[in-house]
Enzyme design. Structure first.
Site, short mmCIF file in Angstrom:
data_model
loop_
_atom_site.label_atom_id
_atom_site.label_comp_id
_atom_site.label_asym_id
_atom_site.label_seq_id
_atom_site.Cartn_x
_atom_site.Cartn_y
_atom_site.Cartn_z
N LYS B 75 -9.09 -37.10 -0.14
CA LYS B 75 -10.49 -35.95 0.29
C LYS B 75 -9.76 -34.64 1.59
O LYS B 75 -9.13 -35.13 1.95
CB LYS B 75 -11.48 -36.65 1.43
CG LYS B 75 -12.78 -36.30 1.66
CD LYS B 75 -14.12 -36.89 2.88
CE LYS B 75 -14.98 -36.15 3.05
NZ LYS B 75 -15.83 -37.02 3.84
N SER B 150 -20.81 -37.25 2.31
CA SER B 150 -20.33 -36.65 1.36
C SER B 150 -18.91 -36.04 0.98
O SER B 150 -18.52 -35.64 0.16
CB SER B 150 -18.99 -35.02 2.59
OG SER B 150 -18.96 -36.33 3.53
N SER B 174 -20.94 -41.17 5.13
CA SER B 174 -20.34 -40.17 3.63
C SER B 174 -19.71 -41.27 2.96
O SER B 174 -18.38 -40.35 1.94
CB SER B 174 -19.28 -39.33 4.04
OG SER B 174 -20.05 -38.23 4.73
#
Lengths: 95, 483
Positions: B75, B150, B174
């Site tokens: 990420k 997210s 997330s």
């Protein structure tokens, strides 16, 4: 609860956050809706409850006062928008 | 190759069925082929092939581990030395971190290959990946829908087989919500289990990194590398790391599962409720006992969360000032103008909303009414979980009240987006570990089952997930066109 456009401007200034004049009403509306949501917390009886900052109520650890970081000034300054002679440059603060 | 598990890939590498360079190239080719999904912000092709070459040398000698030569992706919230780290924001569009996050360092030491950096909501603020400066990500199950957020790029990349496994972070859901919407397996560890050093901060008392993979078995392998005490993170917990793979095959006979009644109220889509019910029945067949429990303060989790997360975000994001790194506006008139315009021009609307909210909640006269009140409510919520988890071993319920929604469908109403976090955010407030497992489909879109455990029981959660994945095939489903 609703926030006025003046209040939004004041908060934005506190946060040093530029927002477009044309967006202020939308932020006022969104933040007012968020505050309405938050007033639900008023229903909870929290008398005598300690605020919870860390899930395990862990305290900050202490360590011996010894420098462990190596000097990486050049590395860090390479990322800066503007530097000179090892200093970060910003617009003149004092005349 | 792209349908193999990490264990199978590791075996293939050892038996010279393929090299790490070949494997890495195969994934790079897939990433290139499915660019339209927009999963990656940065594809680190040269870096990845270089790492793969080194791994091949390591594999030929002794000392190679299970992850040696295995491609993964990170990420874009984890700082990577030499590879751009943007956190999904224009603010960091030019930022190349001078150091590695601890998580990255651990993967590098383990010999894993970093394919690149994954798309995400700006500063992890969002539940749909639509707040990213780099654009929305498509959900491979239906490219007109969002992957969740997210960690949306992370989840979509695993679902589309663009990486065997990836990292994500979870501040309010997330990892779990995108895992649910994309039909993959995600683990949000106990707060303090995975180092936050070099993981760009959003809400420091809630943020936690964790693995996202196709199966619990693969997630356990990543978790083994990610977990552990780190002196560089002041909130890291000094506690022994168990072997996460060792207990995967343990029996679930006698497992006590609690179903919080608040998870099954009128807000839940009925097709999702049925899928969860079927999943729970599967656990009954595996020997589990089911009991209804209650989390009476759960409804207060949303307001408490959005006060705490916004307050902490406004403090954390004050570092972006246009002086030391990141975006700087052109021709600032004075220092205030430099701050105001640099931040104003580089932050997106959702980030601004939360900074404004947090600044208001922390401002003189409102601090007690909002921030302190929210922290007290947080303790009540945490207490609800302690009570429930004293009666049962784990809690189960849905991850998200809906399946993947259309791109653009909820962007005009931030509150509606926040309300969709109802089943995940209470877990962050309490700091507990939780997983999302693929548990079927509703209207051809994946449904995730959430499993919440007590502090530091990630090994047990992975065992519970793995046993389910031995008797169901949901985690093996591949979206059409990505086989």
């Amino acid at each position: 609860m609703s926030l006025t456009t003046d209040e939004i401007k004041k908060i934005a200034y506190l946060a040093r956050l530029g927002i477009d004049e044309s967006d202020i009403d939308a932020y006022a509306n969104d933040l007012s809706n968020m505050l309405d949501l938050m007033t639900q917390m008023g229903k909870a009886n929290t008398a005598g409850i300690n605020p919870m900052a860390h899930p395990m109520d862990q305290m900050q650890r202490l360590r011996p006062d010894v420098a462990t970081e190596t000097n990486q000034r050049d590395h860090f300054q390479a990322l800066a928008p503007q530097t000179e002679a090892g200093l970060y440059l910003v617009p003149k603060v004092l005349d | 190759m792209h349908n193999k598990t990490i264990t199978e890939l590791a075996k293939g590498l050892r038996e010279k069925e393929f090299s790490s360079v070949e494997l890495t190239q195969a994934y790079l080719d897939r990433i290139n082929k499915y660019q339209a999904l927009n999963c990656f912000i940065t594809v680190a092709e040269d870096h990845a092939l270089e790492q793969a070459k080194r791994s091949d040398i390591q594999l030929a000698s002794a000392g190679a581990g299970l992850l040696t030569g295995i491609p993964i992706a990170q990420k874009d919230i984890f700082c990577t030395q030499g590879i751009k780290t943007t956190c999904g924001s224009k603010m960091l569009d030019n930022f190349i971190a001078p150091y590695n996050a601890t998580v990255i360092e651990k993967f590098n030491t383990a010999g894993a290959v970093t394919l690149g950096k994954l798309n995400m909501d700006e500063f992890a603020m969002g539940s749909s990946n639509e707040t990213s400066f780099y654009g929305a990500v498509q959900n491979p199950w239906d490219t007109n829908t969002v992957p969740g957020g997210s960690s949306g790029g992370s989840a979509a990349a695993v679902a589309a087989r663009l990486s065997p496994a990836v990292t994500g972070t979870d501040t309010g859901g997330s990892i779990r919500q995108p895992a649910s919407l994309c039909g993959i397996t995600g683990l949000k560890p106990t707060y303090g289990r995975v180092s936050r050093y070099g993981m760009i901060a959003f809400a420091s008392s809630l943020d936690q990194g964790g693995p996202m993979a196709r199966s619990a078995e693969d997630a356990a392998i990543l978790m083994q590398t990610m977990a552990g005490f780190d002196t560089k993170d002041s909130t890291s917990v000094d506690r022994e790391v168990p072997n996460y793979s060792a207990g995967l095959n343990n029996s679930l006979e006698g497992l006590k599962i609690g179903l919080p009644k608040e998870f099954f109220d009128e807000g839940l889509n009925s097709d999702i409720a049925s899928a969860i019910e079927i999943a729970v029945n599967e656990y009954k067949k595996l020997g589990a006992e089911i009991k209804e429990v209650s989390l009476p303060n759960m409804k207060l989790a949303i307001p408490a969360y959005y006060v705490i997360a916004s307050a902490e975000c406004s403090a954390n994001l004050s570092r972006y000032d246009g002086v030391r790194f990141g975006y700087r506006c052109g021709d600032p008139a004075d220092l205030n103008d430099l701050y105001i315009r640099s931040r104003g021009e580089a932050f997106g609307a959702e980030v601004k909303r939360r900074i404004l909210m947090g600044t208001y909640a922390l401002s003189a006269g409102y601090y007690d009414a909002y921030y302190i009140k929210a922290q007290k409510v947080r303790r009540l919520i945490s207490g609800d979980f302690s009570q429930a988890l004293s009666e049962v071993d784990v809690l189960m319920g849905p991850v998200s009240p809906t399946t993947a929604f259309g791109i653009g469908e909820k962007t005009n109403d931030p509150i509606e987006m926040y309300l969709a976090d109802i089943y995940t955010i209470a877990v962050n407030l309490a700091g507990l570990p939780a997983m999302s497992l693929p548990a079927g489909f509703a209207n051809n879109k994946p449904v995730g089952l959430q499993v919440i455990g007590n502090y530091f029981t990630e090994d047990r959660l992975l065992n519970i997930a793995h046993q389910y994945q031995q008797v169901t095939g949901w985690h093996q489903q591949t979206p059409q066109g990505f086989e």
